[in-house]
Every structure is written in structure tokens, then in C-alpha cells.
Design a protein around this motif. Structure first.
Motif, short mmCIF file in Angstrom:
data_model
loop_
_atom_site.label_atom_id
_atom_site.label_comp_id
_atom_site.label_asym_id
_atom_site.label_seq_id
_atom_site.Cartn_x
_atom_site.Cartn_y
_atom_site.Cartn_z
N GLY A 34 0.81 -1.21 0.00
CA GLY A 34 0.00 0.00 0.00
C GLY A 34 0.84 1.26 0.00
N PRO A 35 0.24 2.38 -0.39
CA PRO A 35 1.00 3.63 -0.53
C PRO A 35 1.47 4.23 0.79
N ALA A 36 0.73 4.07 1.86
CA ALA A 36 1.11 4.69 3.13
C ALA A 36 2.40 4.09 3.68
N ALA A 37 2.65 2.82 3.43
CA ALA A 37 3.83 2.14 3.97
C ALA A 37 5.09 2.35 3.12
N LEU A 38 4.95 2.98 1.97
CA LEU A 38 6.08 3.18 1.07
C LEU A 38 7.16 4.04 1.73
N SER A 39 8.42 3.67 1.51
CA SER A 39 9.54 4.51 1.97
C SER A 39 10.56 4.63 0.84
N LEU A 40 11.21 5.78 0.76
CA LEU A 40 12.24 5.98 -0.26
C LEU A 40 13.40 5.01 -0.05
N ARG A 41 13.71 4.75 1.19
CA ARG A 41 14.82 3.82 1.49
C ARG A 41 14.50 2.43 0.92
N ASP A 42 13.26 1.96 1.12
CA ASP A 42 12.87 0.65 0.59
C ASP A 42 12.88 0.66 -0.94
N VAL A 43 12.39 1.74 -1.54
CA VAL A 43 12.39 1.84 -3.01
C VAL A 43 13.83 1.78 -3.52
N ALA A 44 14.74 2.50 -2.87
CA ALA A 44 16.15 2.48 -3.27
C ALA A 44 16.73 1.07 -3.14
N ARG A 45 16.44 0.40 -2.03
CA ARG A 45 16.94 -0.95 -1.81
C ARG A 45 16.43 -1.89 -2.90
N ARG A 46 15.14 -1.83 -3.17
CA ARG A 46 14.54 -2.69 -4.19
C ARG A 46 15.11 -2.41 -5.57
N ALA A 47 15.41 -1.14 -5.84
CA ALA A 47 15.95 -0.76 -7.15
C ALA A 47 17.44 -1.04 -7.26
N GLY A 48 18.07 -1.36 -6.14
CA GLY A 48 19.49 -1.66 -6.15
C GLY A 48 20.38 -0.44 -6.25
N VAL A 49 19.90 0.68 -5.69
CA VAL A 49 20.69 1.91 -5.69
C VAL A 49 20.90 2.38 -4.25
N SER A 50 21.77 3.35 -4.07
CA SER A 50 22.03 3.87 -2.72
C SER A 50 20.77 4.52 -2.17
N HIS A 51 20.69 4.59 -0.85
CA HIS A 51 19.48 5.16 -0.24
C HIS A 51 19.32 6.64 -0.57
N ALA A 52 20.39 7.30 -1.00
CA ALA A 52 20.31 8.71 -1.36
C ALA A 52 19.91 8.93 -2.82
N ALA A 53 20.06 7.91 -3.66
CA ALA A 53 19.81 8.06 -5.10
C ALA A 53 18.42 8.58 -5.45
N PRO A 54 17.36 8.10 -4.81
CA PRO A 54 16.03 8.60 -5.17
C PRO A 54 15.85 10.11 -5.00
N THR A 55 16.59 10.70 -4.07
CA THR A 55 16.40 12.13 -3.80
C THR A 55 16.85 13.01 -4.97
N HIS A 56 17.57 12.45 -5.93
CA HIS A 56 17.94 13.22 -7.11
C HIS A 56 16.71 13.47 -7.99
N HIS A 57 15.71 12.63 -7.87
CA HIS A 57 14.48 12.78 -8.66
C HIS A 57 13.28 13.12 -7.79
N PHE A 58 13.27 12.62 -6.57
CA PHE A 58 12.14 12.81 -5.66
C PHE A 58 12.70 13.21 -4.30
N PRO A 59 12.55 14.47 -3.91
CA PRO A 59 13.13 14.91 -2.65
C PRO A 59 12.56 14.22 -1.42
N ASP A 60 11.34 13.69 -1.56
CA ASP A 60 10.72 12.99 -0.44
C ASP A 60 9.66 12.03 -0.96
N LYS A 61 9.11 11.25 -0.04
CA LYS A 61 8.09 10.25 -0.37
C LYS A 61 6.88 10.91 -1.03
N THR A 62 6.49 12.07 -0.54
CA THR A 62 5.32 12.77 -1.10
C THR A 62 5.54 13.11 -2.57
#
Length: 186
Positions: free
Chosen positions: A24-52
Motif C-alpha cells: 500500500g502507498p502509506a507504507a512506502l519509503s524511499l529507502r525501501d524503493v532504493a533498496r529494491r531498485a538496487g541503488v544507494s538510499h540517497a539516489a532517489p532524492t535526485h528525482h524525488f526529494p521525499d516520499k510525497t
């Protein structure tokens, strides 16, 4: 689905959709998305500054896909009820997008892309209602709300498992049978 040099933004969106489908969407975390994508936990912030921001992008994408589905149904010059069928088929074939789209407070409602995508989907529905109500004395806005309530509720019930589908029945058939009730009786 590990990321392999290419479109990181798209990989993050796809990975987030997969995670949303599981938890579900409420449980989503950027850290988990990064882990699943196989990138550093900071990598998503280059495109999405936060979960929102990530959820807002997914909501905008979902509304845009819905608008496309509604436009395609209208282009086939089907009956008004076919717009409802397109809505239910969209929702059940894009459950993660649909979950984000109907989760109040998780996306930035004032995001210009999201507002534009929502407006486009509403315009497609409104156009269908206007064709359906041509020559009628009924209020088109109330008809649009009634139709949206019906198909949104049906989609949610199917996704929640409250409407068990027979193995040989498909979503479009069930949606078509339900939306047929939008027509005036003969």
C-alpha cells in the motif's frame, strides 16, 4: 528489479508501484524503493526529494493514464457506460496507481502536473456525460457524480475482493453489466 544504468526516475517509479502493490502507498519509503531498485538510499532524492514527491508523480501518472483510457473509450464512440467500463478496467489493471490516486493526503494536491492530469480525466468524463445527457433536462454534473461513484465503488469492491469474479468472467464484462444500469429503462 535492480536498476541498471538508464532511466533511474522510471526505475524508481516502477519499483515504487511494485512496493505499493505489496504494502500500500502509506507504507512506502524511499529507502525501501532504493533498496529494491538496487541503488544507494540517497539516489532517489535526485528525482524525488521525499516520499510525497514520489507519490505525487505516481498519482499524476495514474490520472494521466486514466484520462487516456477514457479518451480511448470515447473515441470508439461507445455508449456512455463504456467510459465507466474503461474506468473499472483501468483501476483493476493499475491497482497501485489507483491506490495512490485515491489516498487523500499522500500526494501534493497543488502539484501542477497532478492538477493537469486530474483535470484532463475530469474533462474526458464530463465530455462523455454531456454527450449522454444531450437533450435531457437532468443536471450533467449530478449524472457525472453518480456515474463516477458507481464505477469507483465497483472498482474498489473488485480490488478489495468483495466482488468475487468467476474464473470465466472478466472485469470488463462485470463492469459492463453494472454500468448498463446507467441507461434509462426501456
Amino acid at each position: 528489479m535492480p536498476y541498471h544504468h538508464g532511466d533511474l526516475r522510471r526505475a524508481l517509479l516502477d519499483t515504487a508501484l511494485e512496493a505499493i502493490g505489496e504494502q500500500g502507498p502509506a507504507a512506502l519509503s524511499l529507502r525501501d524503493v532504493a533498496r529494491r531498485a538496487g541503488v544507494s538510499h540517497a539516489a532517489p532524492t535526485h528525482h524525488f526529494p521525499d516520499k510525497t514527491a514520489l507519490l505525487t508523480a505516481l498519482a499524476a501518472e495514474g490520472w494521466s493514464l486514466l484520462a487516456d483510457a477514457l479518451r480511448e473509450a470515447a473515441a470508439n464512440e461507445g455508449e456512455f457506460a463504456e467510459l465507466g467500463v474503461a474506468y473499472v478496467v483501468f483501476a483493476t489493471s493499475h491497482p497501485a496507481h489507483f491506490a495512490v490516486m485515491r489516498a487523500p493526503g499522500l500526494a501534493r494536491a497543488d502539484d501542477p502536473e497532478l492538477e493537469a492530469a486530474m483535470s484532463r480525466a475530469r474533462a474526458e468524463m464530463r465530455s462523455g456525460v454531456q454527450r449522454f445527457e444531450a437533450g435531457s433536462t437532468r443536471d450533467a454534473d449530478t449524472t457525472a457524480l453518480a456515474a463516477w461513484s458507481l464505477v469507483h465503488g465497483l472498482a474498489a469492491l473488485i480490488l478489495e475482493g468483495a466482488v468475487p469474479l468467476k474464473a470465466d468472467a472478466d472485469v470488463a464484462e462485470v463492469a459492463r453489466a453494472v454500468t448498463a444500469r446507467l441507461r434509462p429503462p426501456p
